[in-house]
Design a protein around this motif. Structure first.
Motif, PDB file in Angstrom:
ATOM      1  N   ARG A  23      65.919  60.295  34.320  1.00 40.81           N
ATOM      2  CA  ARG A  23      66.252  59.444  35.460  1.00 40.81           C
ATOM      3  C   ARG A  23      66.149  57.957  35.181  1.00 40.81           C
ATOM      4  O   ARG A  23      66.636  57.150  35.957  1.00 40.81           O
ATOM      5  CB  ARG A  23      65.427  59.829  36.669  1.00 40.81           C
ATOM      6  CG  ARG A  23      63.970  59.840  36.429  1.00 40.81           C
ATOM      7  CD  ARG A  23      63.210  59.984  37.713  1.00 40.81           C
ATOM      8  NE  ARG A  23      63.288  61.302  38.311  1.00 40.81           N
ATOM      9  CZ  ARG A  23      63.563  61.504  39.591  1.00 40.81           C
ATOM     10  NH1 ARG A  23      63.843  60.499  40.373  1.00 40.81           N
ATOM     11  NH2 ARG A  23      63.545  62.716  40.079  1.00 40.81           N
ATOM     12  N   THR A 171      59.877  60.391  46.813  1.00 41.76           N
ATOM     13  CA  THR A 171      60.106  60.657  48.237  1.00 41.76           C
ATOM     14  C   THR A 171      59.081  61.652  48.797  1.00 41.76           C
ATOM     15  O   THR A 171      58.882  61.712  50.002  1.00 41.76           O
ATOM     16  CB  THR A 171      61.496  61.259  48.451  1.00 41.76           C
ATOM     17  OG1 THR A 171      61.568  62.500  47.747  1.00 41.76           O
ATOM     18  CG2 THR A 171      62.591  60.332  47.953  1.00 41.76           C
ATOM     19  N   THR A 174      59.941  66.993  46.861  1.00 43.24           N
ATOM     20  CA  THR A 174      59.704  68.137  45.952  1.00 43.24           C
ATOM     21  C   THR A 174      58.381  68.810  46.300  1.00 43.24           C
ATOM     22  O   THR A 174      58.296  70.043  46.360  1.00 43.24           O
ATOM     23  CB  THR A 174      59.691  67.682  44.471  1.00 43.24           C
ATOM     24  OG1 THR A 174      60.848  66.908  44.229  1.00 43.24           O
ATOM     25  CG2 THR A 174      59.647  68.856  43.518  1.00 43.24           C
TER      26      THR A 174
HETATM   27  O1  LIG Z   1      58.895  62.921  45.309  1.00 42.00           O
HETATM   28  P1  LIG Z   1      60.253  63.339  44.849  1.00 42.00           P
HETATM   29  O2  LIG Z   1      61.302  62.337  45.229  1.00 42.00           O
HETATM   30  O3  LIG Z   1      60.603  64.707  45.302  1.00 42.00           O
HETATM   31  O4  LIG Z   1      60.239  63.333  43.249  1.00 42.00           O
HETATM   32  C1  LIG Z   1      59.263  64.060  42.546  1.00 42.00           C
HETATM   33  C2  LIG Z   1      59.869  64.867  41.454  1.00 42.00           C
HETATM   34  O5  LIG Z   1      60.514  64.009  40.505  1.00 42.00           O
HETATM   35  C3  LIG Z   1      60.051  64.335  39.199  1.00 42.00           C
HETATM   36  O6  LIG Z   1      60.799  65.373  38.663  1.00 42.00           O
HETATM   37  P2  LIG Z   1      62.277  65.162  38.114  1.00 42.00           P
HETATM   38  O7  LIG Z   1      63.242  65.094  39.249  1.00 42.00           O
HETATM   39  O8  LIG Z   1      62.272  63.993  37.208  1.00 42.00           O
HETATM   40  O9  LIG Z   1      62.587  66.487  37.344  1.00 42.00           O
HETATM   41  P3  LIG Z   1      61.975  67.012  35.962  1.00 42.00           P
HETATM   42  O10 LIG Z   1      60.810  67.856  36.370  1.00 42.00           O
HETATM   43  O11 LIG Z   1      63.088  67.791  35.386  1.00 42.00           O
HETATM   44  O12 LIG Z   1      61.591  65.841  35.129  1.00 42.00           O
HETATM   45  C4  LIG Z   1      58.628  64.819  39.438  1.00 42.00           C
HETATM   46  O13 LIG Z   1      58.167  65.587  38.344  1.00 42.00           O
HETATM   47  C5  LIG Z   1      58.761  65.617  40.718  1.00 42.00           C
HETATM   48  O14 LIG Z   1      59.108  66.941  40.479  1.00 42.00           O
END
Ligand SMILES: O=P(O)(O)OC[C@H]1O[C@H](OP(=O)(O)OP(=O)(O)O)[C@H](O)[C@@H]1O
Ligand SMILES: Nc1ncnc2c1ncn2[C@@H]1O[C@H](COP(=O)(O)OP(=O)(O)OP(=O)(O)O)[C@@H](O)[C@H]1O
Ligand SMILES: [Mg+2]
Length: 295
Positions: A23, A171, A174
């Motif tokens: 990202r 945010t 997740t």
């Molecule tokens: O608070 P949020 O907006 O929901 O973001 C949090 C998510 O972002 C990151 O994962 P990422 O999307 O980078 O995926 P990855 O696990 O494949 O690195 C992190 O590990 C969480 O899973």
């Protein structure tokens, strides 16, 4: 264009490591382009020379960048502040870049008892960031049993592998989508420009120039240029609501008593500023983006 990568300092060019994927990659490359570096990336190119500046970009994984910078493999790097902590890298943080903002937070299943970081003592905590997690928990007197994982950490409590997790949050969606409740913040992070201790001395001129170009864009993104017309009699009222950087520019227009007022303001203030400016007598208000802001 292709290039062979020369170890930092060997060909008079500055080397800047940039995340190749994930990202941070796209915003980091956009920042370099907005800062005026001209380069072309291709799907598989790992070393990207800039056509208009003595700078080579090295596209690598963000988690490797702190160590590369520390060891002098490259002069500078763009990576997450949390990854610098995780690598325990001895580097200089030159500037904060305003993107990839997130926090390292602890979370537990919705129905689990812990309500604060301190409640994690002696519990099993899964994380992809074991070094920072141990360090930051210990700073708070919490001794947890760490369960290192490389991804999908949110699934580990449900799988019975851990009682809690520590992961990056922006945010929070997740965590909540996986039935987890946030119980406390361990670290705030964003993308940073880091330099090697040797590089910032030996390559000082080039490092300072690149840092100025990048931070000029970062500062500009937070500001807007506001232009408006008014009658000269309303100038005191307009100045009173205008949180300008220094004095605003006032220009005389062709019509008797008419002026234009220009000022750079915080992007976050625009929402409340526009009605206040109209109230103070301004009209034909324009809000423009700023490309660079070098103090
Ligand atoms: O608070 P949020 O907006 O929901 O973001 C949090 C998510 O972002 C990151 O994962 P990422 O999307 O980078 O995926 P990855 O696990 O494949 O690195 C992190 O590990 C969480 O899973
Ligand atoms: N949800 C998020 N919001 C904002 N920034 C984030 C978020 N998740 C991660 N980041 C930042 O981006 C960096 C890289 O995260 P990314 O997901 O791209 O790679 P990664 O999960 O570390 O995987 P890899 O193993 O490929 O290096 C993180 O270390 C953090 O600084
Ligand atoms: Mg990730």
């Amino acid at each position: 264009m292709s290039a062979t990568f020369t170890r930092a300092g060997e060909n008079g060019r500055l080397t800047l490591a940039v995340p190749a994927k994930g990202r941070m990659s796209e915003p980091a490359l956009k920042l370099c382009a907005d800062a005026g570096l001209s380069f072309e990336t291709t799907e598989r190119s790992l070393v990207v020379p800039c056509a208009n500046a003595p700078v080579d970009l090295l596209l690598v994984r963000p988690s490797d960048i702190p160590e590369y910078v520390q060891d002098g493999v490259v002069h500078l790097g763009i990576t997450g502040a949390n990854l610098v902590v995780e690598a325990q890298a001895d580097v200089v943080t030159l500037s904060e870049l305003g993107f990839a903002r997130c926090t390292l937070q602890a979370a537990v299943p919705d129905d689990a008892p812990p309500t604060a970081i301190e409640d994690l003592d002696r519990l099993r905590v899964a994380t992809a960031y074991p070094v920072s997690t141990r360090l930051l928990l210990e700073e708070r007197g919490v001794s947890a049993e760490l369960v290192p994982v490389s991804g999908s950490v949110e699934a580990t409590p449900r799988l019975g592998l851990a009682d809690a997790i520590v992961d990056l949050v922006s945010t929070g969606s997740t965590a909540s989508a996986n039935g987890l409740r946030l119980i406390g913040k361990l670290l705030s992070s964003q993308a940073v420009l880091i330099g090697g201790r040797g590089a910032v001395v030996e390559q000082r001129d080039l490092v300072e120039r690149l840092e100025l170009m990048l931070s000029g864009v970062v500062a500009a993104r937070r500001r807007r240029y506001v232009m408006m017309n008014a009658n000269v009699e309303t100038l005191p009222a307009i100045r009173a609501v205008l949180p300008s950087m220094g004095a605003p520019t006032v220009l005389t227009l062709a019509d008797e008593g008419a002026i234009a007022v220009h000022a750079a303001v915080d992007a976050d203030d625009v929402w409340s500023l526009l009605p206040a400016l109209r109230e103070a007598g301004a009209s034909s208000i324009l809000v423009l983006p700023i490309e660079r802001l070098v103090p």
